[in-house]
Design an enzyme around this catalytic site. Structure first.
Site, PDB file in Angstrom:
ATOM      1  N   SER A  38       0.711  -1.061  -0.088  1.00  0.00           N
ATOM      2  CA  SER A  38       0.120  -0.082   0.052  1.00  0.00           C
ATOM      3  C   SER A  38       0.849   1.219  -0.057  1.00  0.00           C
ATOM      4  O   SER A  38       1.720   1.322  -0.902  1.00  0.00           O
ATOM      5  CB  SER A  38      -0.805   0.019   0.963  1.00  0.00           C
ATOM      6  N   ASP A  83      -8.886  -4.202  -6.120  1.00  0.00           N
ATOM      7  CA  ASP A  83      -8.376  -3.260  -5.041  1.00  0.00           C
ATOM      8  C   ASP A  83      -8.456  -1.901  -5.758  1.00  0.00           C
ATOM      9  O   ASP A  83      -7.559  -1.553  -6.604  1.00  0.00           O
ATOM     10  CB  ASP A  83      -6.937  -3.823  -4.860  1.00  0.00           C
ATOM     11  N   HIS A  85      -7.618  -5.849  -0.438  1.00  0.00           N
ATOM     12  CA  HIS A  85      -6.383  -4.897  -0.111  1.00  0.00           C
ATOM     13  C   HIS A  85      -5.516  -5.732   0.869  1.00  0.00           C
ATOM     14  O   HIS A  85      -4.504  -5.175   1.466  1.00  0.00           O
ATOM     15  CB  HIS A  85      -6.597  -3.564   0.289  1.00  0.00           C
TER      16      HIS A  85
END
Length: 462
Positions: free
Chosen positions: A290, A353, A404
């Protein structure tokens, strides 16, 4: 070109290639992508298998699995032999943009490459396992363990790395009080035993993703700003997302664990280790999930732009970024400069995602050129992904946050032939709301989810 490799029906052991038009059917609609953001978390633990498939996206047609060298060496590599990694580590690290490491049928990912992606993903996962979420702890929002025993404590005693430094970062937000520095990751170097297996001295920097509210706000600062990492050649056309740049370059003078910005800490430690092992074969591997993947890419570009990746003979030390669920980081000039400097990036993404589609939902690499010929006036302001994309496709009806989830990414890579689960047609945001409301938030996993969903909702102004 994108090559989509999807799971077969039960009983078949081969992947089926899909055309780009068929691929598009697997991607969520824009409204679903935006809705999914509200249910996205950085790293909850996934306990059951999501529906899944695998794809590879690159600028050229993917080649068959081929390794240069004599036939015996090639056969060893094709068989995925353990001893082969030391002899082909440069290819595995992306020296040739992973050409020949990805096939179009059952050999979708070469076993050596698959194993390395998972290994670096687990080194990233360690940052979450070691992160202290106990508000009563004196190490709250920092690492729970000392450097010497951190990998042991998170179950990675045999990882083959020695942690040399912890890294701290704090975004500089225009509004509100100064944000304190938080533990963001670590630098580690391969041990002598690992060097014999890996074929080189590997320097790893591992970054966690977004957890705190200030980090979520920084993530939403989607304006582009010049990076200007090299004072002698600032390159004002090379621009990156201002929020990621803030996390990377801001300094917190009050931090009791370290001093200097995240950038200064990293440049100091990585260059020290490169100099220490300058007479060996060395690689620099940067991995993150991320927001952490954005910091990894900024560091890779920074090291290469300043020419800090040089050994005793003046040769360039290879820099490789393994990005998990990473957003876009910079504009087209940034992408072109990374390519020019030889920064290799393998982006592992889930097509469901929403974070991987941010920033630049509308102004991105697909909206720069009209009709394949005319460059549009706003092209320099378009966000552009860097590197080679390895696209996964998974979604779990009872756990929409898994899109995610780093553990879900790694689980699919470890078991690429999971049985497909049919996706139901219920609207994603309705499903997310219902499931979140049904859950008890008394476990670590849902505590992390609650923190992150709350931060995201606040940042989006929802």
């Amino acid at each position: 070109m994108a090559i989509h490799l999807t799971n077969p029906p039960p009983g078949l052991g081969l992947y089926a290639a899909k055309t780009p038009s068929q691929q598009q059917q697997h991607r969520p609609a824009g409204s679903h992508a935006a809705a999914a953001a509200a249910a996205t978390v950085a790293m909850p633990q996934t306990t059951s298998a999501p529906s899944s498939s695998v794809a590879v996206k690159r600028n050229r047609q993917a080649a068959p699995v081929v390794v240069a060298g004599d036939p015996a060496r090639r056969r060893t590599v094709e068989s995925g032999g353990v001893a082969a990694l030391a002899s082909v580590w440069r290819e595995v690290q992306g020296e040739k943009d992973w050409e020949g490491m990805v096939g179009t049928s059952a050999e979708a990912l070469h076993p050596l490459l698959r194993g390395e992606i998972v290994r670096y993903g687990e080194l990233v996962s360690a940052t979450y396992k070691a992160f202290d979420l106990d508000a009563a702890s004196k190490r709250y929002l920092n690492c729970k363990y000392g450097k010497a025993r951190m990998l042991d404590e998170v179950g990675m005693a045999g990882a083959g790395y020695e942690v040399t430094r912890y890294i701290y970062a704090a975004p500089d937000l225009a509004a509100g009080p100064p944000c304190p520095s938080r533990w963001i990751g670590y630098v580690a170097v391969a041990t002598d035993d690992a060097v014999r297996r890996l074929g080189r001295r590997d320097i790893v920097v591992s970054f966690r993703g977004t957890v705190t509210g200030s980090e979520w706000v920084a993530n939403m600062m989607s304006s582009l700003a010049p990076a200007r990492f090299d004072p002698a050649d600032p390159r004002p056309d090379v621009k990156v997302e201002s929020g990621f740049l803030s996390v990377y370059t801001s300094d917190d003078a009050t931090c009791r664990f370290t001093c200097g910005s995240c950038r200064n800490q990293l440049l100091s430690e990585v260059t020290r280790l490169v100099a220490k092992h300058k007479h060996e074969d060395v690689s620099v591997t940067l991995a993150g999930h991320s927001m952490g993947s954005s910091l990894a890419l900024l560091l890779g570009y920074d090291l290469a732009e300043l020419g800090l990746n040089r050994d005793a003979r003046g040769r360039a030390v290879p820099i490789t970024v393994f990005s998990f669920a990473g957003p876009r980081v910079g504009n087209t000039a940034f992408k072109d400069r990374c390519d020019e400097l030889g920064v290799k990036v393998l982006r592992v993404v889930n097509v469901n995602d929403p974070i991987t589609k941010l920033p630049g939902i509308f102004l991105n690499e697909n909206s720069r050129i009209l009709g394949g010929k005319l460059e549009l006036p706003w092209s320099s302001s378009c966000y552009t992904h860097v590197g080679v994309e390895l696209a996964l496709d998974f979604f779990k009806a009872r756990d929409p946050a898994c899109v995610h989830d780093l553990e879900a990414y790694l689980g699919l890579l470890k078991c690429p032939k999971m049985t497909n689960v049919m996706k139901e047609g219920e609207d994603l945001i309705s499903r997310a709301k219902k499931i979140v409301l049904e859950q008890s938030f008394d476990t670590w996993r849902w505590q992390m989810a609650a923190i992150q969903v709350s931060g995201l909702v606040q940042a989006l102004g929802m």
